[in-house]
Design an enzyme around this catalytic site. Sequence first.
Site, short mmCIF file in Angstrom:
data_model
loop_
_atom_site.label_atom_id
_atom_site.label_comp_id
_atom_site.label_asym_id
_atom_site.label_seq_id
_atom_site.Cartn_x
_atom_site.Cartn_y
_atom_site.Cartn_z
N HIS A 12 0.86 -1.19 0.00
CA HIS A 12 0.00 0.00 0.00
C HIS A 12 0.89 1.24 0.00
CE1 HIS A 12 -3.55 -2.38 1.88
NE2 HIS A 12 -3.59 -2.40 0.57
N GLY A 60 -2.01 -1.44 -8.81
CA GLY A 60 -3.06 -2.16 -8.10
C GLY A 60 -4.47 -1.74 -8.46
N ASP A 65 -3.56 -6.00 -8.96
CA ASP A 65 -3.91 -6.99 -7.93
C ASP A 65 -4.55 -8.22 -8.57
OD1 ASP A 65 -3.01 -5.34 -5.82
OD2 ASP A 65 -4.96 -4.35 -5.68
N ASP A 85 -1.32 -1.54 4.78
CA ASP A 85 -1.47 -0.40 5.70
C ASP A 85 -2.87 -0.50 6.31
OD1 ASP A 85 -1.59 1.94 7.10
OD2 ASP A 85 -1.53 3.24 5.35
N HIS A 92 -9.71 0.54 -3.42
CA HIS A 92 -9.83 -0.75 -4.11
C HIS A 92 -9.71 -1.90 -3.11
CE1 HIS A 92 -5.52 0.00 -3.99
NE2 HIS A 92 -5.30 -1.26 -4.31
N ASP A 95 -10.44 -5.47 -4.12
CA ASP A 95 -9.38 -6.17 -4.86
C ASP A 95 -8.35 -6.73 -3.89
OD1 ASP A 95 -10.62 -5.26 -7.19
OD2 ASP A 95 -9.41 -3.44 -7.23
N ARG A 101 -7.68 -13.48 -0.21
CA ARG A 101 -8.50 -14.70 -0.22
C ARG A 101 -7.87 -15.77 -1.12
NH1 ARG A 101 -13.08 -12.51 -0.42
NH2 ARG A 101 -13.09 -12.06 -2.63
#
Length: 128
Positions: A12, A60, A65, A85, A92, A95, A101
């Site tokens: 981030h 990203g 991502d 962060d 986003h 994403d 996941r």
Amino acid sequence: MPQARCIAMIAHDQKKDDLCAFAGSHEARLSAFTLVATGTTGGRIQQACPKLTVRRMKSGPLGGDQQIGAMIATGEIDALVFFVDPLTAMPHDVDVKALTRLAIVYDLPMALNRATADRLLRTMEPGE
């Protein structure tokens, strides 16, 4: 000769300096791996560590991502270093959650901070 294992590196905005410092302190070790990163993060790593070769995806928020997520799903990524962060809202965020996941679903080693990334890198062998 075995193919180099692949590490995806993402950070981030508020953590990009930390990821660059991590890469700099492990530059020699990371050079034995294939590295992929989201666009801006990859550019920052290359500036900080010119000896490293980083395959840059899109930024990203522009799909990077998801590109890395697809690489996780197809077995092209061996580990994910994602400096998150937790104190800044991400536009986003969906994403980011999807990428996390996928790493969990595919049982991928994942480091979300410097301490874990240091340990993860120490345990990985560059070749298959």
